[in-house]
Write an enzyme that holds these catalytic residues in place. Structure first.
Site, PDB file in Angstrom:
ATOM      1  N   GLY A  72       0.912  -1.139   0.152  1.00  0.00           N
ATOM      2  CA  GLY A  72       0.063  -0.149   0.025  1.00  0.00           C
ATOM      3  C   GLY A  72       0.957   1.096   0.051  1.00  0.00           C
ATOM      4  CD  GLN A 180      -7.075  -1.038   7.953  1.00  0.00           C
ATOM      5  OE1 GLN A 180      -7.189  -2.366   8.284  1.00  0.00           O
ATOM      6  NE2 GLN A 180      -5.957  -0.597   7.717  1.00  0.00           N
ATOM      7  CB  ALA A 201      -2.029  -8.984  -0.566  1.00  0.00           C
ATOM      8  CG  HIS A 202      -0.247  -6.997   4.858  1.00  0.00           C
ATOM      9  ND1 HIS A 202      -0.408  -6.518   6.087  1.00  0.00           N
ATOM     10  CD2 HIS A 202      -0.093  -5.792   4.035  1.00  0.00           C
ATOM     11  CE1 HIS A 202       0.009  -5.180   6.158  1.00  0.00           C
ATOM     12  NE2 HIS A 202       0.198  -4.869   5.226  1.00  0.00           N
ATOM     13  CB  THR A 238      11.807 -10.146 -10.532  1.00  0.00           C
ATOM     14  OG1 THR A 238      13.033 -10.064 -11.178  1.00  0.00           O
ATOM     15  CG2 THR A 238      11.312 -11.548 -10.725  1.00  0.00           C
ATOM     16  CB  CYS A 326       2.941   2.615   9.828  1.00  0.00           C
ATOM     17  SG  CYS A 326       2.642   1.608   8.559  1.00  0.00           S
TER      18      CYS A 326
END
Length: 395
Positions: A72, A180, A201-202, A238, A326
């Site tokens: 994000g 969120q 994703a997490h 990659t 964070c």
């Protein structure tokens, strides 16, 4: 510690067995580089594009509009810096809010150091922006509106569709940090007039280290990472095949059972809020009670220091936080709680409990019972609380 109850799902979530199994082959069997030309890698590239198509479908987008990132924060940086650079000849004014995630706020501060003007909209006591103030803030040189979909600390959901409508009316690009919200609320980028959207994703039982930026077709923004031709030549590096496959599976599951999850979580969240407010004196719930993420409960307790509260909750096996993961190392009170009008001394006594569809009623009861005990213990050691109670009795 005899048990562990995880109530910090806004910080990160558990990768579910179904998601993990979907990812497994891309570590051990289908381990090739999707950008390579041979048949072995072609199968992996096809699977990555299937995940891209699945994710696009959850928000009403086209697969060509989904660009994978490492999370994000990167997506937010790319959206804001990319538009700022691309449209600098048109104008250098950006509109955001005072309650954004630091990935947005610090990016805007960086741009201010390089000659851009940023308007930080205030919010009301529920954490909602004023649509009238937003429209008044728009100027001929405004190039971007960046307002989060749902706040990561207090759970308030902003009127995104109306914000998008205003942005479209004035010809301003609209970015929303939906980190969120994605996987937790219904989103349709066309109906909501969203031009750019960040997700990770997490936050929905997917792996860490993979996110996305939705870029509406026709929107031009400068590349953030230069190098190879990955992600349609706009984001080099990659391809994280396993992570993207996991992201796709997590998104598919989240949106397949979205309504069921919202009903379940809302019931537990409301029980949590009701018990805390009714059973712990001088407590308050932060954020909008109606326009709110189904898994979020954020409280402040007067005469209690948040860090001590979290330490004692941890000793009882309860994982919680005082706000964004964070900023967990900061001793300053939450900028979000200050923005909704709380004084420093009350904002310091905050705790965020964020549940999931794996949380049980027993977990809720244990958490509330533990909170009651801990708050009582901490207040018993506070001379300020003792003086306050004496004055209340006299009054």
């Amino acid at each position: 510690m005899s048990k562990m109850i995880y109530m910090d799902n806004a910080a990160t979530t558990r990768v579910t067995p179904e998601v993990f199994e979907a990812m497994r082959p891309y570590f051990t069997e289908l381990y090739g580089n999707p950008s390579s030309a041979y048949e072995f890698s072609g199968k992996i590239a096809k699977d990555v594009n299937e995940a891209r198509k699945t994710i696009a479908g959850t928000i009403g987008a086209n697969e060509s509009e989904i660009y994978f990132t490492n999370g994000g924060s990167e997506s937010d940086n790319w959206a804001i810096k990319g538009i700022a650079d691309q449209l600098k000849d048109k104008g250098k004014h950006i509109i955001t809010t005072k309650i954004e995630h630091h990935a947005v706020l610090h990016t805007c501060e960086f741009l201010e150091e390089h000659g851009y003007e940023v308007t930080y909209l205030p919010v009301d006591e529920k954490g909602l922006i004023s649509l009238e103030e937003l429209e008044k803030a728009i100027k001929p040189e405004t190039i971007l509106i960046s307002i989060m979909f749902a706040n990561n600390e207090i759970g308030t959901i902003e009127p995104v569709a109306k914000i998008g409508e205003i942005a479209r009316k004035h010809g301003v690009i609209f970015h929303t940090d939906a980190v969120q919200a994605f996987g937790h609320v219904a989103i349709n980028v066309d109906e909501m007039n969203i031009d750019l959207l960040s997700a990770s994703a997490h936050k929905l039982n997917g792996p860490k280290g993979v996110g996305l930026l939705y870029i509406r077709k026709g929107i031009k923004l400068s590349n953030l990472i230069h190098g190879g031709a990955q992600e349609h030549g706009r984001r080099a590096g990659t391809t994280n095949a396993a992570g993207i496959i996991g992201f796709g599976k997590a998104a598919e599951i989240a949106y397949r059972k979205l309504e069921e999850t919202i009903r379940y979580e809302s019931k537990l969240r409301d029980k949590l809020i009701k018990r805390v407010v009714e059973e712990i004196p001088y407590s308050r719930v932060n954020g909008d009670l109606e326009n709110r993420l189904s898994n979020n409960a954020n409280f402040c307790f007067r005469f209690v220091e948040g860090e001590s509260l979290l330490i004692l909750l941890d000793k009882k096996g309860i994982c919680a936080s005082s706000g964004s993961a964070c900023t967990s190392g900061s001793l300053d009170p939450s900028h979000v709680l200050l923005a909704i009008g709380l004084p420093h001394e009350i904002a310091h006594g905050s705790v965020r409990l964020t549940i999931s569809d794996e949380t049980t009623e027993e977990d809720i009861d244990y958490a509330v019972d533990s909170l009651k005990e801990i708050v009582d213990r901490l207040r018993s050691m506070s001379p300020l609380y003792e003086d306050f109670v004496k004055k209340e009795k006299v009054g």
